[in-house]
Design a protein around this motif. Structure first.
Motif, PDB file in Angstrom:
ATOM      1  N   GLN A 322      96.323  78.516  59.772  1.00  0.00           N
ATOM      2  CA  GLN A 322      96.887  77.224  59.406  1.00  0.00           C
ATOM      3  C   GLN A 322      96.121  76.571  58.257  1.00  0.00           C
ATOM      4  O   GLN A 322      96.699  75.817  57.468  1.00  0.00           O
ATOM      5  N   HIS A 325      97.636  78.061  55.379  1.00  0.00           N
ATOM      6  CA  HIS A 325      98.967  77.464  55.252  1.00  0.00           C
ATOM      7  C   HIS A 325      98.877  76.148  54.466  1.00  0.00           C
ATOM      8  O   HIS A 325      99.641  75.917  53.517  1.00  0.00           O
ATOM      9  N   THR A 328      98.152  76.756  50.853  1.00  0.00           N
ATOM     10  CA  THR A 328      99.365  77.189  50.153  1.00  0.00           C
ATOM     11  C   THR A 328     100.234  75.996  49.780  1.00  0.00           C
ATOM     12  O   THR A 328     100.764  75.916  48.656  1.00  0.00           O
ATOM     13  N   ASN A 483     105.577  73.690  61.484  1.00  0.00           N
ATOM     14  CA  ASN A 483     104.915  74.994  61.354  1.00  0.00           C
ATOM     15  C   ASN A 483     105.486  75.800  60.196  1.00  0.00           C
ATOM     16  O   ASN A 483     105.590  77.023  60.243  1.00  0.00           O
ATOM     17  N   TRP A 485     106.228  75.168  55.605  1.00  0.00           N
ATOM     18  CA  TRP A 485     106.122  74.277  54.456  1.00  0.00           C
ATOM     19  C   TRP A 485     107.527  73.839  54.075  1.00  0.00           C
ATOM     20  O   TRP A 485     108.474  74.618  54.111  1.00  0.00           O
ATOM     21  N   LYS A 554     101.523  87.639  57.708  1.00  0.00           N
ATOM     22  CA  LYS A 554     101.242  86.525  56.798  1.00  0.00           C
ATOM     23  C   LYS A 554     102.371  86.423  55.770  1.00  0.00           C
ATOM     24  O   LYS A 554     102.676  87.395  55.066  1.00  0.00           O
ATOM     25  N   PHE A 558     102.256  82.832  50.906  1.00  0.00           N
ATOM     26  CA  PHE A 558     100.906  82.300  51.060  1.00  0.00           C
ATOM     27  C   PHE A 558     100.079  82.679  49.831  1.00  0.00           C
ATOM     28  O   PHE A 558     100.130  83.828  49.366  1.00  0.00           O
TER      29      PHE A 558
END
Length: 593
Positions: A322, A325, A328, A483, A485, A554, A558
């Motif tokens: 995270q 995340h 990113t 959870n 973007w 993943k 990312f």
């Protein structure tokens, strides 16, 4: 201008002075579009779908050049691990949008609603929910565990949603006029997608003025969109602010759409502020309700996006994933995104607060280096250094990490930095108390209503029950991602993209109206994105407890993905040609991320 073209129309006294040949070329383009508008209105829905299929062929042919040209223009050399961003946010976004619009036209052409076969549900506050993705096996495979849904405005029922889906394509012969699209300068698919929306949502042919930062792509756009240019449905022009100002005031332009800054929007609507006298005149017009712009406008203007981290019990792997995340959300496209996450709202009472911040600092520092390429962004970084002298500078001093309190966060929460500046603001509480406090803080303190992100582990979300969904309903943002973007909503053509409803000419920090929306839904309030808290294989253990499964490791978008460039290119090529053997190789690479 051709010999039989009409004489030049009268100009507003506010219109800027351009060279005669530039003005003549712009006028000729608009004249051609006026003729093209009549042709567009005569096309049947089936013919429009065929036209989109021709655009798809043309776009596919230039996909590699598109991604390469965009990468080079942003300083990403061959072999750079982040080149995959330009595949996904360029030709991939274009291809999936064309396919989705074609499906909508096919349904309408045979008298069906675009929502036939689409699951419809409900959300708090008497809201109807349209589950807009995944709608195909390909979506479910490539984007495993991710879903989007569009929430309609309160009181709009399912029957109304089905009946009114289609917008202007319910009456394809209606006159939409000529729309001006002032293209964005950061994400290369934005102007392309905005042109499609003008045609299909509003029956408007389009004059696209490309942002100067994308001049290198004009040749690519002209070839990708040649099937629209040839019959007069589209013209593409270059130019700076003087050309944009001339066109917004042109009497033969019926509508303006801009993706850009709030300052540019204000300049278009109320007048420029480049001198004290001009600024005074613009202020008077705004105070008196006399806009300089005499035609409708829609806009997407960005804002300061929150990332709400709900306290829970996270493993070390969860903390690392995270943290990457969040990084990113901030560092994609070097932070030059209207939807970049900018303010992390974190609980001071979370037992794992320090562990998460350690993971965040590490990921932020180690993310691949890249240029800060967007005009004036270095100045924004310098301003952050001045406003927050205690900020940590990571990535060799190229990106700022600001840890602060609500008392000192004012500048961070009201300045869209549009560059690698990430803030962390500490709030109090845990569980529902924290979530409600963070939602209120985001709504009341952060500028803009474009997008909000929420990170929450499935166990904590389950414990909150209906309180979690009520909190989502309270977030006043055009896209809310759980959870995930919010950019995933941008990339999904059947989702909607735009500010939360309520923007006005006087106050529109994130704009007015929506785009994308390939199901052509009416009465839209927001898009909600739901993603997996854990990637594969750790998602398998969550699935065993009833929390959903993702077979995606993943995600390739990312910034920390080692194989992101190859996987994003592979995803795009699969959308183009559907070759299963090549896709199998891409999936193997994805598991090496």
């Amino acid at each position: 201008m051709t010999a039989n073209a009409p004489s030049a129309p009268k100009r507003s006294t506010a219109a800027p002075t351009l060279a005669d040949d530039v003005r003549a070329d712009l006028d000729a383009a608009i004249t051609a579009l006026r003729t093209g508008q009549r042709t567009w209105r005569a096309l049947t829905l089936a013919q429009r779908r065929t036209l989109l299929q021709r655009v798809r062929v043309a776009t596919s042919a230039v996909a590699a050049e598109w991604a390469d040209t965009a990468s080079v223009s942003k300083g990403l050399a061959p072999g750079h691990p982040l080149r995959g961003e330009e595949w996904l946010s360029g030709p991939y976004a274009a291809i999936v949008a064309l396919d989705a619009y074609a499906d909508t036209l096919r349904a309408l052409a045979v008298g069906r609603s675009p929502l036939d076969g689409v699951r419809i549900g409900a959300a708090p506050g008497d809201r109807t929910v349209v589950h807009t993705s995944p709608l195909s096996a390909t979506d479910a495979l490539l984007l495993s565990g991710y879903a989007t849904e569009v929430w309609l405005q309160p009181g709009v029922d399912a029957a109304t949603a089905r009946r009114e889906a289609g917008l202007s394509q319910l009456d394809p012969a209606s006159a939409g006029g000529v729309g001006l699209v002032l293209g964005a300068g950061n994400i290369t698919s934005i102007p392309y997608l905005d042109v499609l929306y003008e045609l299909l949502a509003s029956n408007r042919v389009a004059l696209l003025k490309v942002n100067p930062t994308q001049d290198a792509l004009v040749s690519v756009f002209e070839r990708a969109l040649a099937p629209l240019i040839e019959p007069g449905f589209l013209r593409i022009v270059r130019g700076g602010g003087d050309v944009g100002a001339y066109l917004t005031q042109h009497p033969e332009i019926d509508h303006v759409h801009i993706t850009g800054s709030e300052a540019t929007f204000r300049s278009i609507v109320w007048g420029p502020s480049h001198t004290p006298a001009a600024a005074g005149a613009a202020t008077r017009r705004r105070r008196e309700g006399r806009p300089l712009l005499k035609k409708p406008i829609t806009a997407e203007l960005g804002g300061v996006s929150p990332i709400i981290v709900v306290p829970g019990r996270w493993s070390d792997a969860d903390l690392r994933f995270q943290a990457e995340h969040v990084v990113t959300m901030r560092l994609h496209n070097s932070g030059h995104n209207c939807i970049a996450g900018q303010v992390v709202l974190l609980s001071d009472d979370w037992a794992q607060r320090d562990a998460f911040l350690d993971a965040l600092r590490t990921a932020y520092d180690r993310a691949p280096s890249r240029p800060v390429w967007y005009p004036q962004s270095q100045g924004k970084l310098d301003a952050a250094r001045t406003s927050y002298p205690d900020a940590a500078w990571c990535g060799g001093g190229t990106r700022a990490l600001i840890e602060t309190t609500p008392t000192d966060a004012g500048i961070l929460e009201t300045t869209e930095y549009f560059s690698p500046v990430l803030g962390v603001v500490a709030l109090r509480g845990t569980g529902q108390e924290f979530l409600d406090s963070a939602v209120a803080h985001a709504n009341e303190r952060l500028v803009g209503t474009l997008g909000a992100n929420v990170l929450i582990d499935p166990e904590t979300q389950k414990s909150l029950g209906d309180g979690f969904e009520r909190a989502l309903a309270d977030l006043r943002y055009g896209t809310v991602a759980i959870n995930a973007w919010t950019a995933f909503g941008f990339l999904t053509p059947t989702a909607t993209w735009g500010a939360f409803p309520g923007g006005t000419l006087e106050d529109a920090p994130s704009g007015m109206g929506v785009v994308h929306n390939a199901l052509l839904l009416d009465h839209v309030e927001r898009t909600v994105v739901r993603g997996p808290f854990r990637p594969f294989p750790r998602s398998a253990s969550s699935a065993m407890r009833g929390y959903g499964l993702s077979v995606l490791p993943k995600p390739p978008w990312f910034v920390t993905s080692r194989t992101g460039a190859a996987v994003c290119e592979g995803f795009t090529r699969f959308r183009i040609d559907g070759n299963p053997a090549k896709m199998a190789l891409t999936l193997v690479k994805a598991f090496g991320a």
